[in-house]
Design a protein around this motif. Structure first.
Motif, PDB file in Angstrom:
ATOM      1  N   ALA A   1       0.721  -1.800   0.311  1.00 40.07           N
ATOM      2  CA  ALA A   1       0.246   0.013  -0.117  1.00 40.07           C
ATOM      3  C   ALA A   1       0.805   1.133  -0.007  1.00 40.07           C
ATOM      4  O   ALA A   1       0.528   1.816  -0.627  1.00 40.07           O
ATOM      5  CB  ALA A   1      -0.848  -0.008   1.248  1.00 40.07           C
ATOM      6  N   ALA A   2       1.689   1.116   0.887  1.00 40.32           N
ATOM      7  CA  ALA A   2       2.877   2.400   0.717  1.00 40.32           C
ATOM      8  C   ALA A   2       3.519   2.373  -0.332  1.00 40.32           C
ATOM      9  O   ALA A   2       3.504   4.054  -0.942  1.00 40.32           O
ATOM     10  CB  ALA A   2       3.728   2.333   1.736  1.00 40.32           C
ATOM     11  N   LEU A   3       3.922   1.197  -1.398  1.00 39.44           N
ATOM     12  CA  LEU A   3       4.491   1.864  -2.220  1.00 39.44           C
ATOM     13  C   LEU A   3       3.397   1.726  -3.240  1.00 39.44           C
ATOM     14  O   LEU A   3       3.816   3.021  -4.718  1.00 39.44           O
ATOM     15  CB  LEU A   3       5.093   0.840  -2.829  1.00 39.44           C
ATOM     16  N   SER A   4       2.752   1.723  -3.622  1.00 40.21           N
ATOM     17  CA  SER A   4       1.066   2.050  -4.514  1.00 40.21           C
ATOM     18  C   SER A   4       0.926   3.305  -4.220  1.00 40.21           C
ATOM     19  O   SER A   4       0.707   3.998  -5.543  1.00 40.21           O
ATOM     20  CB  SER A   4       0.285   1.019  -3.992  1.00 40.21           C
ATOM     21  N   ARG A   5       1.173   4.213  -2.944  1.00 43.17           N
ATOM     22  CA  ARG A   5       0.943   5.769  -2.574  1.00 43.17           C
ATOM     23  C   ARG A   5       2.309   6.348  -3.506  1.00 43.17           C
ATOM     24  O   ARG A   5       1.727   6.906  -4.335  1.00 43.17           O
ATOM     25  CB  ARG A   5       1.160   5.660  -1.197  1.00 43.17           C
TER      26      ARG A   5
ATOM     27  N   VAL B   1       7.516 -10.149  -5.114  1.00 46.43           N
ATOM     28  CA  VAL B   1       7.826 -10.914  -3.446  1.00 46.43           C
ATOM     29  C   VAL B   1       8.142 -11.627  -3.469  1.00 46.43           C
ATOM     30  O   VAL B   1       8.793 -12.565  -3.680  1.00 46.43           O
ATOM     31  CB  VAL B   1       5.849 -11.243  -3.695  1.00 46.43           C
ATOM     32  N   GLN B   2       8.748 -11.651  -2.235  1.00 47.55           N
ATOM     33  CA  GLN B   2       9.481 -12.234  -1.252  1.00 47.55           C
ATOM     34  C   GLN B   2       9.053 -13.482  -0.145  1.00 47.55           C
ATOM     35  O   GLN B   2       7.675 -12.753   0.633  1.00 47.55           O
ATOM     36  CB  GLN B   2      10.494 -11.316   0.577  1.00 47.55           C
TER      37      GLN B   2
ATOM     38  N   CYS C   1      -1.922  -7.278  -4.078  1.00 49.86           N
ATOM     39  CA  CYS C   1      -0.392  -6.231  -5.288  1.00 49.86           C
ATOM     40  C   CYS C   1      -1.148  -5.853  -6.218  1.00 49.86           C
ATOM     41  O   CYS C   1      -0.720  -5.060  -6.397  1.00 49.86           O
ATOM     42  CB  CYS C   1       1.157  -7.137  -5.095  1.00 49.86           C
ATOM     43  N   ARG C   2      -1.304  -6.869  -6.889  1.00 54.26           N
ATOM     44  CA  ARG C   2      -2.132  -6.699  -8.262  1.00 54.26           C
ATOM     45  C   ARG C   2      -3.275  -6.062  -8.101  1.00 54.26           C
ATOM     46  O   ARG C   2      -3.029  -5.139  -9.340  1.00 54.26           O
ATOM     47  CB  ARG C   2      -2.277  -8.249  -9.270  1.00 54.26           C
TER      48      ARG C   2
ATOM     49  N   VAL D   1       3.742  -6.673 -10.418  1.00 56.84           N
ATOM     50  CA  VAL D   1       4.541  -7.945 -10.232  1.00 56.84           C
ATOM     51  C   VAL D   1       4.540  -9.054 -10.900  1.00 56.84           C
ATOM     52  O   VAL D   1       4.040  -9.053 -11.730  1.00 56.84           O
ATOM     53  CB  VAL D   1       3.232  -9.233  -9.377  1.00 56.84           C
ATOM     54  N   LEU D   2       5.717  -9.062 -11.128  1.00 58.45           N
ATOM     55  CA  LEU D   2       6.960  -9.835 -12.008  1.00 58.45           C
ATOM     56  C   LEU D   2       7.041 -11.089 -12.098  1.00 58.45           C
ATOM     57  O   LEU D   2       7.027 -12.352 -12.545  1.00 58.45           O
ATOM     58  CB  LEU D   2       8.281  -8.773 -12.150  1.00 58.45           C
TER      59      LEU D   2
END
Ligand code: PLP
Length: 232
Positions: free
Chosen positions: A118-122, A135-136, A160-161, A168-169
């Motif tokens: 969520a933080a990355l998306s923002r 994703v780890q 994530c998607r 997401v790769l």
């Protein structure tokens, strides 16, 4: 204690790179894979800028850093001079560093919880940047290690998607040190397959040829290129 080896202690990364590239090509041949199907991510934590310049001069274009703070001190200058370089974050990421991570990295390999997604998306929306993510997965269920459990990985990938609109790769893992990595590669490959993901980031200096024989698309190799680190 100085975390960075003295320059005289460090081998020329051109030699390590040549050896690692040969080993990748051999492993691909054994596995019946195209050599171009494996990306070498040069894990460059603790390597100073002059060492990175030597690696770039030897043709290396993809690098992985563990710490946002360290990448901030080393990479803006390199990026300005070599815009074609690709930088991956391979170490754990705190949500409060999401802003710097989105600004600095092309690929973030260590997304392991929805609050971070969520933080990355923002930040992606705010900065108009779209780093791709992996994703780890904590395939060994090690409490001290980052990563989502294999069982919870599917829900995180979907979130994530769908919820956070991230690219997401694939997936990444760091197998436990004291075990055969092979079952961990298999676990990671299963998570990727059932989620339709193409990228498997697995394999380090000690096991990258084995990882390639088990399907790795990205290997993260540090000490075999840059020499032993004093710490980390
Ligand atoms: C340091 C590091 C590597 C590379 O490790 P080497 O054993 O030096 O090849 C790979 N992945 C991660 C996440 C790392 O932190």
């Amino acid at each position: 204690m100085n975390p960075v080896p003295e320059p005289t202690d460090r081998p020329d990364p051109a030699e390590g790179l040549a050896a690692v590239r040969r080993a990748i090509a051999d492993a691909c041949a054994r596995a019946g894979r195209e050599p171009g199907s494996v990306s070498l991510v040069a894990a460059s934590k603790t390597v100073p800028v002059d060492g990175l310049e030597l690696a770039v001069a030897a043709g290396q274009s993809v690098f992985g850093e563990n710490r946002v703070q360290e990448a901030r001190t080393k990479w803006p200058q390199l990026r300005a001079r070599f815009p074609e370089l690709e930088l991956h974050l391979i170490g754990p990421l705190q949500s409060n560093k999401a802003r710097d991570a989105v600004a600095l990295f092309d690929v973030i390999q260590s997304v392991d919880r929805e609050s971070l997604a969520a933080a990355l998306s923002r930040e992606c929306a705010r900065q108009g940047r779209r780093p791709r993510i992996l994703v780890q997965v904590n395939t060994g269920a090690e409490p001290q290690k980052a990563g989502v459990s294999p069982e919870e990985a599917d829900a995180l990938i979907t979130a994530c998607r769908r919820t956070h609109d991230l690219d997401v790769l694939g997936v990444m893992c760091i197998p436990p040190v004291a075990q055969s990595p092979v079952p961990h590669y298999a676990t990671l490959a299963k998570v990727a397959a059932r989620n339709g993901l193409a990228v498997l980031s697995m394999g380090m200096s000690g096991d990258f040829t084995q990882a390639i024989e088990h399907g790795a698309t990205h290997v993260r190799v540090g000490s075999a290129i840059f020499g032993a680190r004093n710490i980390r």
